[in-house]
Design an enzyme around this catalytic site. Structure first.
Site, short mmCIF file in Angstrom:
data_model
loop_
_atom_site.label_atom_id
_atom_site.label_comp_id
_atom_site.label_asym_id
_atom_site.label_seq_id
_atom_site.Cartn_x
_atom_site.Cartn_y
_atom_site.Cartn_z
N LYS A 15 0.85 -1.21 0.00
CA LYS A 15 0.00 0.00 0.00
C LYS A 15 0.88 1.25 0.00
CE LYS A 15 -3.39 -2.76 2.43
NZ LYS A 15 -4.77 -2.81 2.86
N GLU A 170 -10.83 -10.95 -2.32
CA GLU A 170 -10.62 -10.11 -1.14
C GLU A 170 -11.94 -9.57 -0.63
OE1 GLU A 170 -6.37 -8.76 -0.77
OE2 GLU A 170 -7.39 -7.19 -1.86
N SER A 216 -6.63 -9.64 5.89
CA SER A 216 -6.09 -9.92 7.23
C SER A 216 -5.48 -11.31 7.34
CB SER A 216 -7.17 -9.69 8.30
OG SER A 216 -7.65 -8.35 8.24
C1 PEP Z 1 -4.78 -6.03 0.96
O1 PEP Z 1 -4.41 -4.88 1.04
O2 PEP Z 1 -4.95 -6.56 -0.14
C2 PEP Z 1 -5.02 -6.78 2.20
C3 PEP Z 1 -5.48 -7.99 2.13
O3 PEP Z 1 -4.75 -6.10 3.36
P1 PEP Z 1 -4.70 -6.76 4.84
O4 PEP Z 1 -3.90 -8.03 4.72
O5 PEP Z 1 -4.00 -5.73 5.68
O6 PEP Z 1 -6.10 -7.03 5.24
#
Ligand code: PEP
Length: 255
Positions: A15, A170, A216
């Site tokens: 990110k 996701e 996560s």
């Molecule tokens: C992502 O940014 O694609 C993601 C899954 O973030 P996190 O693992 O922090 O939930």
């Protein structure tokens, strides 16, 4: 269903984090810990960190990815970066349609489709993100939504290009929230997405596509998630910024 038919891909989505100097340092930490990985390891870093990431990953098997690209190759698009530009410096992967881009930057299924096409044309491998919000899950439309997002993103993608497509499931409610989908929930939706791919390209081609879970995922839950037959890899946000946690997730693909 044979997981050996497709590569597992663990990709870190950094990110908007890390300077070029910090990028070099984190990759130097990650590299020795992921040396004998049974999967493809990718770090998707901010644009300004790409050069540092490419330098630091030299001599390792870690691949470098960007987090977005424009759908035009060049032109009057102030502030944008194109797929051929990424390819020209040695970037191999690009994330397209991340839910944060959909939520905060006006990304739509159509722009996801256009960016996916442009990235493939440039020779990149594309991590296409799909997933439902909590409200959509509660409405019971997760299956239809993920099918539609996948179908639009892949419009015009030929079956011989599927080797450069990774789908990241996701669930929006699980991203950056610490609330992970259960392994059964992840498996169910990844299986539905594979069924959609089979509808579009046939079962054999669908079985060759790597599908990630993202939301996560961490060192503690990765083993259970990645043990599921349709969960081939992971797109990792927060935990990808900690070398040991990321390496532990990479290890969890050992099958
Ligand atoms: C992502 O940014 O694609 C993601 C899954 O973030 P996190 O693992 O922090 O939930």
């Amino acid at each position: 269903m044979n997981k050996a038919l497709r590569p597992a891909v663990i990709a870190g989505n950094w990110k908007m984090n890390k300077t070029p100097e910090e990028t070099g340092a984190l990759i130097k930490e990650i590299a020795p810990l992921t040396e004998n990985a049974a999967c493809e390891v990718v770090v998707c870093v901010p644009f300004v960190d790409l050069h540092a990431a490419l330098t630091a990953t030299g001599g390792t098997s870690i691949k470098v990815g960007a987090q977005n690209c424009h759908f035009e190759a060049s032109g009057a698009f102030t502030g944008e970066i194109s797929a051929p530009m990424l390819k020209s410096i040695g970037v191999e992967y690009v994330i397209i349609g991340h839910s944060e881009r959909r939520a905060y930057f006006g990304e739509t299924d159509i722009t996801v489709q256009k960016r996916t096409r442009a990235a493939l044309d440039a020779g990149l491998t594309v991590i296409v993100c799909v997933g439902e919000t909590l409200e959509q899950r509660e409405q019971g439309i997760t299956r239809e939504l993920c099918a539609l997002q996948s179908k639009i993103a892949l419009q015009g993608v030929k079956s011989d290009e599927l080797g450069r497509i990774v789908i990241a499931y996701e669930p929006v409610w699980a991203i950056g929230t610490g609330r992970t989908a259960t392994a059964d929930q992840a498996e169910e939706v990844c299986g539905w997405i594979r069924d959609t791919l089979a509808e579009l390209y046939g079962r054999e081609s669908a079985d060759g596509v790597s599908i990630q879970y993202g939301g996560s995922m961490n060192a503690a839950n990765a083993y259970e998630l990645l043990s599921k037959p349709n969960v081939d890899g992971g797109l990792i946000g927060g935990a990808s910024l900690k070398a040991k946690d990321f390496a532990e997730i990479v290890k969890a693909t050992n099958r």
